[in-house]
Design a protein around this motif. Structure first.
Motif, mmCIF file in Angstrom:
data_model
loop_
_atom_site.group_PDB
_atom_site.id
_atom_site.type_symbol
_atom_site.label_atom_id
_atom_site.label_comp_id
_atom_site.label_asym_id
_atom_site.label_seq_id
_atom_site.Cartn_x
_atom_site.Cartn_y
_atom_site.Cartn_z
ATOM 1 N N LEU A 288 64.199 86.708 36.184
ATOM 2 C CA LEU A 288 63.759 86.070 36.962
ATOM 3 C C LEU A 288 62.477 86.949 37.553
ATOM 4 O O LEU A 288 61.526 85.919 38.075
ATOM 5 C CB LEU A 288 64.457 86.003 38.276
ATOM 6 C CG LEU A 288 66.099 85.606 37.249
ATOM 7 C CD1 LEU A 288 67.170 85.888 37.902
ATOM 8 C CD2 LEU A 288 65.854 83.876 37.638
ATOM 9 N N ASP A 292 59.288 84.245 35.932
ATOM 10 C CA ASP A 292 59.729 83.578 36.560
ATOM 11 C C ASP A 292 58.790 83.778 38.111
ATOM 12 O O ASP A 292 58.873 83.503 38.990
ATOM 13 C CB ASP A 292 61.203 83.034 37.393
ATOM 14 C CG ASP A 292 61.190 81.947 36.468
ATOM 15 O OD1 ASP A 292 60.506 81.582 35.465
ATOM 16 O OD2 ASP A 292 62.665 80.978 36.247
ATOM 17 N N VAL A 302 70.090 85.439 43.326
ATOM 18 C CA VAL A 302 70.766 85.049 42.156
ATOM 19 C C VAL A 302 71.741 85.785 41.446
ATOM 20 O O VAL A 302 73.436 84.704 40.825
ATOM 21 C CB VAL A 302 69.589 84.919 40.872
ATOM 22 C CG1 VAL A 302 70.131 83.871 40.142
ATOM 23 C CG2 VAL A 302 68.045 83.865 42.152
ATOM 24 N N TRP A 355 65.987 78.408 38.039
ATOM 25 C CA TRP A 355 66.392 79.419 38.490
ATOM 26 C C TRP A 355 67.596 79.107 39.238
ATOM 27 O O TRP A 355 68.689 79.794 38.484
ATOM 28 C CB TRP A 355 65.967 80.686 39.608
ATOM 29 C CG TRP A 355 65.657 80.146 40.936
ATOM 30 C CD1 TRP A 355 64.177 79.274 41.846
ATOM 31 C CD2 TRP A 355 67.048 79.628 41.733
ATOM 32 N NE1 TRP A 355 64.871 79.402 42.529
ATOM 33 C CE2 TRP A 355 65.894 79.176 42.952
ATOM 34 C CE3 TRP A 355 67.944 80.257 41.855
ATOM 35 C CZ2 TRP A 355 66.919 79.314 43.851
ATOM 36 C CZ3 TRP A 355 68.799 80.413 43.212
ATOM 37 C CH2 TRP A 355 68.088 79.442 44.368
#
Length: 455
Positions: A288, A292, A302, A355
């Motif tokens: 992530l 991301d 998350v 995500w």
């Protein structure tokens, strides 16, 4: 006066223990759960993303040694010396990690933390047996569970927010002084404690202690060698992991690695499940942040979904009878959910999914862990003779550390080779925990067949 003073001293000692032990466990849990949120930022700062797994694996390698040695140490010297040593090592590890200027130093600090955490996790539970009356122990263990659950819900987000504002180092340095205070409160409870009825004069099992040293040391070497790349380092990693597995055979119940029926199969299920979940878990926040470009706070948020479902599933399984067909099916159900979660995350990485999809896929794994982890403890205790419950419970803790350390080393070796592939490299790395998940499900399925045959 003396007669009145003794009950007052005991009551005071119990209060100090309740406050200190719950605080220490909360700090252990926070560090264990929050570290995955902030280490991607540290790895990026050090330019050592390929070596990211070392910071996790070194802690688990050290815990193998600490857990194996803690029990005999407590039995021979009482709780105070290992409590002091565990607290000092944990705090020292926090300081080393928080002040590290490179990944090797950070991994060394994590190893010191692992030694301290392993000692504390054993000695605090031993203190319950020596300080707390039998009728009050369920309440203390419930407090211990809460001390783990609360950090699992808020720890990753708090750690991410800390990293985004004052810097990732304060996730470690900020806990040091409170941990010292918690250690002092717990030590206060040992003042005047008579442990003469608990201390053993018999020699510890030297074979097991030596095996733990060999397993921990060889696993640690494998952790550092795995990400270095090159044929020589990969051969060294394989050789060290082979030695670690051989040593593990001496620490766990006979027949564990062969999935022998009964307690050995339960312990093996625990070992494989830990390797599956925790080896996969460390790459979710890294993906992530690294792929991301999410902030540590967002990545930590998350991860909260899995923690919520873990806590909820643990409460659900607590309402199921300790014995019976439903309880016996839970390990297979939980293992299948964890496998489905890892498979889903692997597919998300391969497809570069957004995500929210990763959030859902990973949360399923928390559901499986919440059903399975407590159930394995319940089944092991139920299958153990009264004088073997401590030994077999310790075997479960060792299996946690061994399975996680071995799986992280293998995944780290793969990750170092495929990091340049971007999101595809993350997917390839997840094949390691995915394979472990398949093995977990097969072993757990054998458990169900075995239990059914027995009934």
């Amino acid at each position: 006066m003396d007669t009145d003073a003794e009950p007052q001293r005991r009551t005071s000692g119990l209060r100090w223990f309740q406050v200190g032990s719950v605080a220490l466990i909360s700090f252990l849990a926070f560090e264990s759960l929050a570290v995955g949120t902030v280490l991607p930022r540290a790895a990026e700062q050090f330019g050592a993303t390929a070596e990211y797994s070392v910071a996790f694996g070194s802690a688990f390698a050290a815990m193998i040694v600490a857990i194996a040695w803690a029990g005999p140490w407590v039995d021979r010297s009482g709780v105070r010396p290992p409590l002091v040593a565990g607290g000092i090592l944990f705090v020292l590890g926090l300081i080393v990690v928080g002040s590290a200027q490179g990944m090797n130093a950070l991994a060394l600090g994590r190893a010191v933390q692992g030694l301290g955490s392993g000692l504390l996790s054993v000695v605090l539970y031993a203190m319950v047996g020596r300080l707390i009356p039998a009728d009050d122990r369920p309440r203390i263990f419930a407090a211990f569970s809460t001390a783990w659950v609360v950090p699992s819900l808020v720890g990753p987000a708090i750690a991410g927010l800390t990293a985004d504002t004052v810097g990732w180092r304060w996730v470690f340095l900020g806990i040091a002084l409170p941990a010292v205070a918690a250690l002092g409160a717990t030590l206060r409870a040992t003042v005047g404690l008579d442990e003469s009825g608990f201390v053993s004069d018999g020699p510890p099992d030297g074979t097991v202690l030596f095996a733990a040293l060999v397993a921990g040391a060889s696993t640690a070497v494998a952790q550092f060698a795995a990400p270095r790349g090159g044929a020589g380092f990969l051969v060294l990693t394989g050789a060290c992991l082979t030695v670690a597995v051989a040593a593990t055979r001496r620490m766990l119940p006979a027949g564990t690695l062969l999935a022998r029926s009964g307690i050995p199969r339960l312990v093996l299920t625990n070992l494989l499940l830990a390797g599956t979940f925790f080896a996969a878990e460390i790459y979710v926040p890294l993906y992530l942040v690294h792929v991301d470009a999410m902030s540590p706070f967002a990545a930590g948020s998350v991860m909260t979904g899995a923690a919520l479902l873990w806590a909820g599933a643990a409460q659900v399984q607590a309402r199921i009878p300790a014995s019976g067909p439903v309880r016996r099916r839970l390990p297979l159900l939980g293992a299948a959910l964890v496998l489905a979660s890892v498979a889903g995350v692997t597919a998300c990485f391969a497809a570069d999914a957004p995500w929210p999809v990763i959030f859902v896929a990973w949360a399923i794994g928390g559901l499986g862990m919440g059903l399975t982890y407590p159930t394995l403890s319940v089944l092991v205790l139920g299958a153990s003779a009264a004088d073997e419950q401590g030994t077999n419970s310790s075997a479960l803790k060792l299996a946690d550390s061994v399975g996680t350390a071995l799986a992280i080393a293998c995944a780290g070796a793969v990750f170092a080779q495929v990091l340049a592939w971007g999101h595809t490299g993350f997917a390839v790395t997840m094949l390691v925990p995915l394979a472990a998940g398949v093995a977990t499900t097969l072993v757990a399925a054998g458990l169900t067949t075995e239990r059914s045959a027995d009934s």
